[in-house]
Design an enzyme around this catalytic site. Structure first.
Site, PDB file in Angstrom:
ATOM      1  N   GLY A 132      -1.017 -16.207   7.481  1.00 31.90           N
ATOM      2  CA  GLY A 132      -0.277 -15.309   6.575  1.00 31.90           C
ATOM      3  C   GLY A 132      -1.094 -14.122   6.128  1.00 31.90           C
ATOM      4  O   GLY A 132      -0.762 -13.457   5.141  1.00 31.90           O
TER       5      GLY A 132
ATOM      6  N   LYS B 188       0.817  -1.221   0.000  1.00 34.20           N
ATOM      7  CA  LYS B 188       0.000   0.000   0.000  1.00 34.20           C
ATOM      8  C   LYS B 188       0.843   1.260   0.000  1.00 34.20           C
ATOM      9  O   LYS B 188       0.391   2.335  -0.376  1.00 34.20           O
ATOM     10  CB  LYS B 188      -0.910   0.032   1.254  1.00 34.20           C
TER      11      LYS B 188
ATOM     12  N   LYS C  97      -4.738   2.024   3.179  1.00 36.67           N
ATOM     13  CA  LYS C  97      -5.627   1.717   2.047  1.00 36.67           C
ATOM     14  C   LYS C  97      -6.529   2.922   1.749  1.00 36.67           C
ATOM     15  O   LYS C  97      -6.789   3.249   0.589  1.00 36.67           O
ATOM     16  CB  LYS C  97      -6.482   0.490   2.382  1.00 36.67           C
TER      17      LYS C  97
HETATM   18  N1  LIG Z   1      -0.330 -11.349   3.094  1.00 34.44           N
HETATM   19  C1  LIG Z   1      -1.456 -10.843   2.589  1.00 34.44           C
HETATM   20  O1  LIG Z   1      -2.525 -11.460   2.662  1.00 34.44           O
HETATM   21  C2  LIG Z   1      -1.443  -9.506   1.903  1.00 34.44           C
HETATM   22  C3  LIG Z   1      -2.632  -9.038   1.330  1.00 34.44           C
HETATM   23  C4  LIG Z   1      -2.621  -7.829   0.634  1.00 34.44           C
HETATM   24  C5  LIG Z   1      -1.450  -7.095   0.557  1.00 34.44           C
HETATM   25  N2  LIG Z   1      -0.306  -7.558   1.165  1.00 34.44           N
HETATM   26  C6  LIG Z   1       0.906  -6.750   1.075  1.00 34.44           C
HETATM   27  O2  LIG Z   1       1.859  -7.460   0.287  1.00 34.44           O
HETATM   28  C7  LIG Z   1       3.167  -7.185   0.745  1.00 34.44           C
HETATM   29  C8  LIG Z   1       3.886  -8.505   1.004  1.00 34.44           C
HETATM   30  O3  LIG Z   1       3.188  -9.227   1.998  1.00 34.44           O
HETATM   31  P1  LIG Z   1       3.732 -10.659   2.476  1.00 34.44           P
HETATM   32  O4  LIG Z   1       2.620 -11.242   3.270  1.00 34.44           O
HETATM   33  O5  LIG Z   1       4.300 -11.381   1.327  1.00 34.44           O
HETATM   34  O6  LIG Z   1       4.918 -10.198   3.455  1.00 34.44           O
HETATM   35  P2  LIG Z   1       6.143 -11.090   3.958  1.00 34.44           P
HETATM   36  O7  LIG Z   1       5.830 -12.529   3.867  1.00 34.44           O
HETATM   37  O8  LIG Z   1       6.576 -10.496   5.255  1.00 34.44           O
HETATM   38  O9  LIG Z   1       7.277 -10.810   2.850  1.00 34.44           O
HETATM   39  C9  LIG Z   1       7.899  -9.560   2.692  1.00 34.44           C
HETATM   40  C10 LIG Z   1       9.096  -9.740   1.796  1.00 34.44           C
HETATM   41  O10 LIG Z   1       9.729  -8.472   1.605  1.00 34.44           O
HETATM   42  C11 LIG Z   1      11.116  -8.615   1.903  1.00 34.44           C
HETATM   43  N3  LIG Z   1      11.623  -7.298   2.319  1.00 34.44           N
HETATM   44  C12 LIG Z   1      11.263  -6.558   3.371  1.00 34.44           C
HETATM   45  N4  LIG Z   1      11.926  -5.384   3.360  1.00 34.44           N
HETATM   46  C13 LIG Z   1      12.721  -5.412   2.258  1.00 34.44           C
HETATM   47  C14 LIG Z   1      13.656  -4.521   1.677  1.00 34.44           C
HETATM   48  N5  LIG Z   1      13.932  -3.361   2.249  1.00 34.44           N
HETATM   49  N6  LIG Z   1      14.287  -4.879   0.523  1.00 34.44           N
HETATM   50  C15 LIG Z   1      14.039  -6.062  -0.078  1.00 34.44           C
HETATM   51  N7  LIG Z   1      13.153  -6.954   0.432  1.00 34.44           N
HETATM   52  C16 LIG Z   1      12.521  -6.625   1.578  1.00 34.44           C
HETATM   53  C17 LIG Z   1      11.177  -9.682   2.972  1.00 34.44           C
HETATM   54  O11 LIG Z   1      12.477 -10.224   3.058  1.00 34.44           O
HETATM   55  P3  LIG Z   1      12.902 -11.141   4.335  1.00 34.44           P
HETATM   56  O12 LIG Z   1      11.870 -12.239   4.455  1.00 34.44           O
HETATM   57  O13 LIG Z   1      14.245 -11.652   3.976  1.00 34.44           O
HETATM   58  O14 LIG Z   1      12.873 -10.208   5.514  1.00 34.44           O
HETATM   59  C18 LIG Z   1      10.170 -10.659   2.368  1.00 34.44           C
HETATM   60  O15 LIG Z   1      10.781 -11.390   1.309  1.00 34.44           O
HETATM   61  C19 LIG Z   1       3.035  -6.289   1.982  1.00 34.44           C
HETATM   62  O16 LIG Z   1       3.229  -4.949   1.615  1.00 34.44           O
HETATM   63  C20 LIG Z   1       1.588  -6.523   2.412  1.00 34.44           C
HETATM   64  O17 LIG Z   1       1.045  -5.394   3.054  1.00 34.44           O
HETATM   65  C21 LIG Z   1      -0.277  -8.750   1.812  1.00 34.44           C
END
Ligand SMILES: NC(=O)c1ccc[n+]([C@@H]2O[C@H](COP(=O)([O-])OP(=O)(O)OC[C@H]3O[C@@H](n4cnc5c(N)ncnc54)[C@H](OP(=O)(O)O)[C@@H]3O)[C@@H](O)[C@H]2O)c1
Length: 354
Positions: A217, A136, A235
């Site tokens: 997750g 977001k 959002k």
């Molecule tokens: N999960 C959901 O249902 C959902 C729904 C809608 C939107 N989103 C959005 O989608 C995004 C990802 O969500 P997620 O659930 O996949 O999160 P996640 O599992 O915590 O994954 C985040 C990823 O970003 C990496 N990362 C964090 N900071 C970074 C940086 N400075 N440079 C490079 N990589 C970096 C992390 O690396 P490491 O693991 O090595 O720390 C990890 O690979 C978020 O913005 C979230 O708000 C998620």
């Protein structure tokens, strides 16, 4: 062009990005593009750049067993996301020039300034890559700057997954509602809070319901972003900026979360045939937009009162179509991954001139 051949760069390789990659593989026969991943950047799991393409099954296995992606790289080195983007914009200069380089940004939400995601998007556009994100932050903090930059380099900046996962909100308005002004909206747009409130109604404890959302997750990496209303505020800012022409950040949104609500509060509301839900809203007052996120006591006739568990809904107030409602019954990682897939497919269609 028959079937565009896209080169993807994944900045962030967490739950959403990994599901996106497996979803691309599962739906390969239905896709109107072919793809390879040429770069991945993470915060704690290293990075890899390989212009010829990365073995994604191995990459997923490495990250899921908490090892470093560096071992896949021919010349491993410490790189930030921005370095990976710049390296690939150089290494895949032909793909970039032809509009076939796509940066998928899925790092975590930073509620102070939307960084480093905003910088990732800016660097990708400057390198002539299209950008698709589920984060977001970029639209909530820098929508107008990034949209103008995208237009100036003839690339797109898409973020359908930022609100209500893969259910079309931004793309629905952009593609199917020409000449319509959005005067405001009202919705339940944080699944974690809706789930917790639903569970409290059934007598479950707050912390257990939150733990379930983390285990599935769905909660943010830092779950206080959900329960303190920051996720919904981000959002709301993205919606106001992209659909109402406002220029706000999440900090402008008047915000109260659900942290202080108890099972007693929500069950007492149920006893009176009402429901408490975390409601995000925005409306125009003269030249100003008012935006808020707060728990509201809803009458049972309110369409938002029917939302339980992971349901989300958004009701847009428009000038020509009256109220338009978008409802998402349940949500999961696949739906968020689908948002990325649908945005990438839009880029493919654009390349085909559709
Ligand atoms: N999960 C959901 O249902 C959902 C729904 C809608 C939107 N989103 C959005 O989608 C995004 C990802 O969500 P997620 O659930 O996949 O999160 P996640 O599992 O915590 O994954 C985040 C990823 O970003 C990496 N990362 C964090 N900071 C970074 C940086 N400075 N440079 C490079 N990589 C970096 C992390 O690396 P490491 O693991 O090595 O720390 C990890 O690979 C978020 O913005 C979230 O708000 C998620």
């Amino acid at each position: 062009m028959s079937r565009p051949d896209l080169t993807l760069v994944l900045i962030g390789f967490g739950k959403v990005a990994r599901r996106f990659v497996t979803l691309l593989a599962e739906t390969a026969e239905r896709l109107d593009f072919s793809w390879k991943v040429a770069g991945i950047s993470t915060r704690h799991h290293g990075s890899v750049v390989a212009a010829s393409g990365i073995d994604m099954q191995r990459a997923i296995g490495i990250v899921e067993s908490r090892q470093s992606l560096d071992r896949l790289d021919e010349a491993p080195c410490e790189r930030r996301g921005i370095d990976v983007i710049r390296q690939l914009a150089d290494a895949c200069a032909d793909d970039a020039a032809e509009g076939r380089l796509v940066c998928i940004e899925t790092t975590v939400l930073d509620i102070d300034r939307g960084e480093p995601a905003v910088s990732h998007v800016r660097a990708a556009l400057e390198g002539q890559a299209h950008v698709v994100t589920a984060n977001k932050g970029p639209a909530a903090f820098a929508y107008h700057e990034l949209e103008a930059l995208a237009e100036s380099v003839d690339r797109v900046f898409l973020f359908e997954g930022a609100v209500m996962d893969g259910v079309p909100v931004f793309n629905l308005v952009r593609d199917t509602m020409p000449a319509i002004a959005i005067d405001g909206f009202r919705g339940v747009i944080n699944a974690t809070c809706n789930f917790i409130l639903s569970e409290l109604e059934c007598g479950k404890e707050f912390d257990r319901a939150l733990a379930e959302m983390q285990a599935r997750g769905i909660a943010e990496a830092d779950p206080s972003l959900d329960i303190d209303g920051w996720d919904a505020a981000a959002k709301t800012a993205a919606l106001v900026n992209a659909m109402m022409g406002g220029v706000i950040t999440p900090h402008y949104v008047q915000r109260t979360g659900i942290r202080d609500l108890t099972g007693l509060d929500v069950r007492e509301a149920r006893g009176r045939n009402k429901r408490i839900r975390l409601v995000a809203s925005a409306s125009r007052h003269g030249g100003r937009v008012q935006a808020r996120v707060e728990p509201e006591l809803l009458d049972h006739t309110d369409p938002l009162a029917g939302l339980v568990d992971l349901d989300n809904a958004l009701y847009l107030t428009t000038d020509l179509l009256g109220e338009v409602g978008i409802v998402q019954r349940g949500g999961n990682l696949t739906q968020t991954a689908y948002a990325l897939l649908s945005d990438v497919s839009r880029i493919s269609q654009r390349l085909k001139g559709l």
